[in-house]
Design a protein around this motif. Sequence first.
Motif, PDB file in Angstrom:
ATOM      1  N   ILE A  97      64.791  83.207 -73.293  1.00  0.00           N
ATOM      2  CA  ILE A  97      64.732  82.126 -74.275  1.00  0.00           C
ATOM      3  C   ILE A  97      63.509  81.276 -73.967  1.00  0.00           C
ATOM      4  O   ILE A  97      63.285  80.881 -72.817  1.00  0.00           O
ATOM      5  CB  ILE A  97      66.023  81.285 -74.243  1.00  0.00           C
ATOM      6  CG1 ILE A  97      67.223  82.178 -74.598  1.00  0.00           C
ATOM      7  CG2 ILE A  97      65.929  80.104 -75.187  1.00  0.00           C
ATOM      8  CD1 ILE A  97      68.547  81.493 -74.546  1.00  0.00           C
ATOM      9  N   SER A  98      62.724  80.988 -75.012  1.00  0.00           N
ATOM     10  CA  SER A  98      61.481  80.236 -74.819  1.00  0.00           C
ATOM     11  C   SER A  98      61.771  78.773 -74.490  1.00  0.00           C
ATOM     12  O   SER A  98      62.848  78.249 -74.773  1.00  0.00           O
ATOM     13  CB  SER A  98      60.616  80.314 -76.074  1.00  0.00           C
ATOM     14  OG  SER A  98      61.229  79.597 -77.120  1.00  0.00           O
ATOM     15  N   GLU A  99      60.757  78.129 -73.917  1.00  0.00           N
ATOM     16  CA  GLU A  99      60.874  76.723 -73.544  1.00  0.00           C
ATOM     17  C   GLU A  99      61.061  75.838 -74.779  1.00  0.00           C
ATOM     18  O   GLU A  99      61.778  74.842 -74.729  1.00  0.00           O
ATOM     19  CB  GLU A  99      59.618  76.307 -72.778  1.00  0.00           C
ATOM     20  CG  GLU A  99      59.814  75.138 -71.872  1.00  0.00           C
ATOM     21  CD  GLU A  99      58.701  74.986 -70.854  1.00  0.00           C
ATOM     22  OE1 GLU A  99      58.671  73.924 -70.223  1.00  0.00           O
ATOM     23  OE2 GLU A  99      57.885  75.905 -70.696  1.00  0.00           O
ATOM     24  N   GLU A 100      60.438  76.221 -75.923  1.00  0.00           N
ATOM     25  CA  GLU A 100      60.586  75.438 -77.157  1.00  0.00           C
ATOM     26  C   GLU A 100      62.027  75.456 -77.645  1.00  0.00           C
ATOM     27  O   GLU A 100      62.550  74.453 -78.120  1.00  0.00           O
ATOM     28  CB  GLU A 100      59.668  75.974 -78.262  1.00  0.00           C
ATOM     29  CG  GLU A 100      58.189  75.864 -77.980  1.00  0.00           C
ATOM     30  CD  GLU A 100      57.655  77.021 -77.145  1.00  0.00           C
ATOM     31  OE1 GLU A 100      58.048  78.176 -77.367  1.00  0.00           O
ATOM     32  OE2 GLU A 100      56.849  76.750 -76.237  1.00  0.00           O
ATOM     33  N   THR A 101      62.683  76.622 -77.564  1.00  0.00           N
ATOM     34  CA  THR A 101      64.071  76.739 -78.008  1.00  0.00           C
ATOM     35  C   THR A 101      64.985  75.937 -77.093  1.00  0.00           C
ATOM     36  O   THR A 101      65.941  75.315 -77.543  1.00  0.00           O
ATOM     37  CB  THR A 101      64.505  78.219 -78.011  1.00  0.00           C
ATOM     38  OG1 THR A 101      63.613  78.948 -78.850  1.00  0.00           O
ATOM     39  CG2 THR A 101      65.918  78.378 -78.527  1.00  0.00           C
ATOM     40  N   LEU A 102      64.691  75.943 -75.805  1.00  0.00           N
ATOM     41  CA  LEU A 102      65.522  75.255 -74.822  1.00  0.00           C
ATOM     42  C   LEU A 102      65.433  73.747 -74.958  1.00  0.00           C
ATOM     43  O   LEU A 102      66.417  73.041 -74.777  1.00  0.00           O
ATOM     44  CB  LEU A 102      65.088  75.680 -73.420  1.00  0.00           C
ATOM     45  CG  LEU A 102      66.206  75.790 -72.425  1.00  0.00           C
ATOM     46  CD1 LEU A 102      67.059  76.995 -72.750  1.00  0.00           C
ATOM     47  CD2 LEU A 102      65.674  75.894 -71.037  1.00  0.00           C
ATOM     48  N   GLY A 103      64.255  73.243 -75.290  1.00  0.00           N
ATOM     49  CA  GLY A 103      64.084  71.807 -75.470  1.00  0.00           C
ATOM     50  C   GLY A 103      64.082  71.044 -74.155  1.00  0.00           C
ATOM     51  O   GLY A 103      63.764  71.595 -73.093  1.00  0.00           O
ATOM     52  N   GLY A 104      64.493  69.799 -74.208  1.00  0.00           N
ATOM     53  CA  GLY A 104      64.478  68.922 -73.034  1.00  0.00           C
ATOM     54  C   GLY A 104      65.489  69.295 -71.973  1.00  0.00           C
ATOM     55  O   GLY A 104      65.393  68.831 -70.838  1.00  0.00           O
ATOM     56  N   GLY A 105      66.465  70.099 -72.322  1.00  0.00           N
ATOM     57  CA  GLY A 105      67.478  70.489 -71.349  1.00  0.00           C
ATOM     58  C   GLY A 105      66.936  71.339 -70.220  1.00  0.00           C
ATOM     59  O   GLY A 105      67.560  71.457 -69.167  1.00  0.00           O
ATOM     60  N   ALA A 106      65.764  71.936 -70.415  1.00  0.00           N
ATOM     61  CA  ALA A 106      65.183  72.814 -69.401  1.00  0.00           C
ATOM     62  C   ALA A 106      64.960  72.083 -68.085  1.00  0.00           C
ATOM     63  O   ALA A 106      65.040  72.692 -67.019  1.00  0.00           O
ATOM     64  CB  ALA A 106      63.866  73.389 -69.908  1.00  0.00           C
ATOM     65  N   ARG A 107      64.732  70.789 -68.144  1.00  0.00           N
ATOM     66  CA  ARG A 107      64.439  70.064 -66.902  1.00  0.00           C
ATOM     67  C   ARG A 107      65.664  69.826 -66.032  1.00  0.00           C
ATOM     68  O   ARG A 107      65.540  69.366 -64.906  1.00  0.00           O
ATOM     69  CB  ARG A 107      63.720  68.749 -67.208  1.00  0.00           C
ATOM     70  CG  ARG A 107      64.486  67.802 -68.064  1.00  0.00           C
ATOM     71  CD  ARG A 107      63.612  66.671 -68.564  1.00  0.00           C
ATOM     72  NE  ARG A 107      64.449  65.682 -69.202  1.00  0.00           N
ATOM     73  CZ  ARG A 107      64.438  64.410 -68.914  1.00  0.00           C
ATOM     74  NH1 ARG A 107      63.597  63.939 -68.009  1.00  0.00           N
ATOM     75  NH2 ARG A 107      65.232  63.567 -69.531  1.00  0.00           N
ATOM     76  N   PHE A 108      66.861  70.162 -66.541  1.00  0.00           N
ATOM     77  CA  PHE A 108      68.078  69.988 -65.743  1.00  0.00           C
ATOM     78  C   PHE A 108      68.746  71.316 -65.393  1.00  0.00           C
ATOM     79  O   PHE A 108      69.872  71.341 -64.914  1.00  0.00           O
ATOM     80  CB  PHE A 108      69.074  69.096 -66.491  1.00  0.00           C
ATOM     81  CG  PHE A 108      68.541  67.721 -66.754  1.00  0.00           C
ATOM     82  CD1 PHE A 108      68.251  66.850 -65.720  1.00  0.00           C
ATOM     83  CD2 PHE A 108      68.293  67.301 -68.044  1.00  0.00           C
ATOM     84  CE1 PHE A 108      67.736  65.587 -65.953  1.00  0.00           C
ATOM     85  CE2 PHE A 108      67.773  66.037 -68.298  1.00  0.00           C
ATOM     86  CZ  PHE A 108      67.498  65.187 -67.243  1.00  0.00           C
TER      87      PHE A 108
END
Length: 187
Positions: free
Chosen positions: A93-104
Amino acid sequence: MADTSDFKNGLVLKIDGQLWQIIEFQHVKPGKGPAFVRTKIKNVLSGKTVDKTWNAGVKVETATVDRRDMTYLYHDGTDYVFMDGETYDQISISEETLGGGARFLLENMQVQVATHEGTPLFVELPVTVELEVTHTDPGLQGDRSTGGTKPATLETGAEIQVPLFINTGDKLKVDSRDGSYLGRVNS
């Protein structure tokens, strides 16, 4: 197809060939005139939020969204890799799809991945995540110029504002939706 009386938060609608998720809705029955439904909908792919009003009883096309519990495995360049615990299938899943949740995201974290016709739409993290503070400056007693908070870097690399009494090595409970500090976790 769904009727406006079937609306609920999280329902994904297909409007003009695009997928929109209902964030909130309200049935309104004015004293004069027909009833209507006021909604706030978010474009699943772009993240754009729009207010839309529907007449009561209108039929709207819904999209079939498959929600599966998956485990976050690792970060691979610009993609994040998740595994379905039942079939052991892995998807990127791309970083754009993941959104801000990727940082947690932490390795082996259980998340819910929503897909439509095999395309990942969004990833829902647990509302609260427990993360360790890897770096924060010592808080100075009496320093209230910043409202009693200071920046802290978490083990995932995310930086959030925490109270002055938090130290490096503390385990914190963090809201994954907005990154706010919720409290310390007792070990």
